[in-house]
Motif scaffolding. Sequence first.
Motif, PDB file in Angstrom:
ATOM      1  N   TYR A 111     -63.987   3.371 -11.410  1.00 36.16           N
ATOM      2  CA  TYR A 111     -64.273   3.778 -12.789  1.00 36.16           C
ATOM      3  C   TYR A 111     -63.143   4.651 -13.344  1.00 36.16           C
ATOM      4  CZ  TYR A 111     -66.073   6.170 -16.812  1.00 36.16           C
ATOM      5  OH  TYR A 111     -66.200   6.686 -18.063  1.00 36.16           O
ATOM      6  N   CYS A 126     -60.154   2.534 -14.225  1.00 30.33           N
ATOM      7  CA  CYS A 126     -60.414   1.780 -15.451  1.00 30.33           C
ATOM      8  C   CYS A 126     -60.362   2.699 -16.670  1.00 30.33           C
ATOM      9  CB  CYS A 126     -61.772   1.093 -15.359  1.00 30.33           C
ATOM     10  SG  CYS A 126     -62.149   0.077 -16.806  1.00 30.33           S
ATOM     11  N   TRP A 133     -57.884   2.510 -19.825  1.00 28.17           N
ATOM     12  CA  TRP A 133     -58.434   2.357 -21.176  1.00 28.17           C
ATOM     13  C   TRP A 133     -57.969   3.494 -22.072  1.00 28.17           C
ATOM     14  CZ3 TRP A 133     -61.764   5.806 -23.646  1.00 28.17           C
ATOM     15  CH2 TRP A 133     -62.224   5.381 -24.913  1.00 28.17           C
ATOM     16  N   THR A 187     -61.431   2.218 -29.955  1.00 27.42           N
ATOM     17  CA  THR A 187     -62.642   2.991 -29.644  1.00 27.42           C
ATOM     18  C   THR A 187     -63.683   2.183 -28.879  1.00 27.42           C
ATOM     19  OG1 THR A 187     -63.582   2.438 -31.801  1.00 27.42           O
ATOM     20  CG2 THR A 187     -62.375   4.526 -31.635  1.00 27.42           C
ATOM     21  N   ASN A 188     -63.424   0.910 -28.629  1.00 23.95           N
ATOM     22  CA  ASN A 188     -64.379   0.085 -27.901  1.00 23.95           C
ATOM     23  C   ASN A 188     -64.232   0.381 -26.404  1.00 23.95           C
ATOM     24  OD1 ASN A 188     -65.923  -1.846 -26.651  1.00 23.95           O
ATOM     25  ND2 ASN A 188     -65.114  -3.564 -27.820  1.00 23.95           N
ATOM     26  N   ASP A 189     -65.215   1.079 -25.850  1.00 21.92           N
ATOM     27  CA  ASP A 189     -65.138   1.484 -24.446  1.00 21.92           C
ATOM     28  C   ASP A 189     -65.897   0.543 -23.505  1.00 21.92           C
ATOM     29  OD1 ASP A 189     -67.684   2.149 -25.169  1.00 21.92           O
ATOM     30  OD2 ASP A 189     -67.577   4.225 -24.488  1.00 21.92           O
ATOM     31  N   ALA A 190     -66.209  -0.649 -23.962  1.00 15.06           N
ATOM     32  CA  ALA A 190     -66.964  -1.612 -23.153  1.00 15.06           C
ATOM     33  C   ALA A 190     -66.187  -2.069 -21.920  1.00 15.06           C
ATOM     34  CB  ALA A 190     -67.351  -2.816 -24.007  1.00 15.06           C
ATOM     35  N   LYS A 191     -64.876  -1.943 -21.947  1.00 14.66           N
ATOM     36  CA  LYS A 191     -64.035  -2.398 -20.845  1.00 14.66           C
ATOM     37  C   LYS A 191     -64.483  -1.829 -19.498  1.00 14.66           C
ATOM     38  CE  LYS A 191     -59.262  -2.099 -19.241  1.00 14.66           C
ATOM     39  NZ  LYS A 191     -57.899  -1.690 -19.579  1.00 14.66           N
ATOM     40  N   CYS A 192     -64.935  -0.597 -19.471  1.00 14.69           N
ATOM     41  CA  CYS A 192     -65.274   0.076 -18.218  1.00 14.69           C
ATOM     42  C   CYS A 192     -66.776   0.249 -18.022  1.00 14.69           C
ATOM     43  CB  CYS A 192     -64.591   1.442 -18.168  1.00 14.69           C
ATOM     44  SG  CYS A 192     -62.793   1.341 -18.314  1.00 14.69           S
ATOM     45  N   ALA A 193     -67.567  -0.337 -18.892  1.00 17.53           N
ATOM     46  CA  ALA A 193     -69.023  -0.125 -18.853  1.00 17.53           C
ATOM     47  C   ALA A 193     -69.650  -0.552 -17.533  1.00 17.53           C
ATOM     48  CB  ALA A 193     -69.688  -0.844 -20.022  1.00 17.53           C
ATOM     49  N   ALA A 194     -69.223  -1.659 -16.978  1.00 18.59           N
ATOM     50  CA  ALA A 194     -69.808  -2.131 -15.714  1.00 18.59           C
ATOM     51  C   ALA A 194     -69.485  -1.171 -14.570  1.00 18.59           C
ATOM     52  CB  ALA A 194     -69.303  -3.532 -15.389  1.00 18.59           C
ATOM     53  N   LYS A 216     -71.657   1.943 -15.052  1.00 20.82           N
ATOM     54  CA  LYS A 216     -73.058   1.697 -14.702  1.00 20.82           C
ATOM     55  C   LYS A 216     -73.258   1.753 -13.189  1.00 20.82           C
ATOM     56  CE  LYS A 216     -76.859  -1.518 -15.382  1.00 20.82           C
ATOM     57  NZ  LYS A 216     -77.306  -2.757 -16.000  1.00 20.82           N
TER      58      LYS A 216
END
Length: 98
Positions: A33, A36, A40, A50-57, A60
């Motif tokens: 994490y 990543c 990012w 500002t889209n931080d979805a790249k590291c969401a997995a 989590k």
Amino acid sequence: MKRDDQSATYKHDGLRIPMNSIDESCNDLKKQYDTCFMSWFKDEFMKGGTNDAKCAAYFKQYHQCIKKAMKEQHIDLKEIERDLLGTKNENQSSPKNS
């Protein structure tokens, strides 16, 4: 990612990623994490993204590991989320669990 054997830090593109996780079993997830996130932050956020979805997995999985470790170590999650700053309880010890 390169381990800095002098301390518990990792380097990624010249940035140091300090600290291990709360539990050794979460260290690899934390490193994934952190790596990543640092990528990012440097490559996207600092350029206006500002889209931080790249590291969401990664987040989590790491978050689930932390919650499990805290539960196993009898760390009360509610106690951590309690607001204390600026209250009369700010410098008080937390009550011991019976």
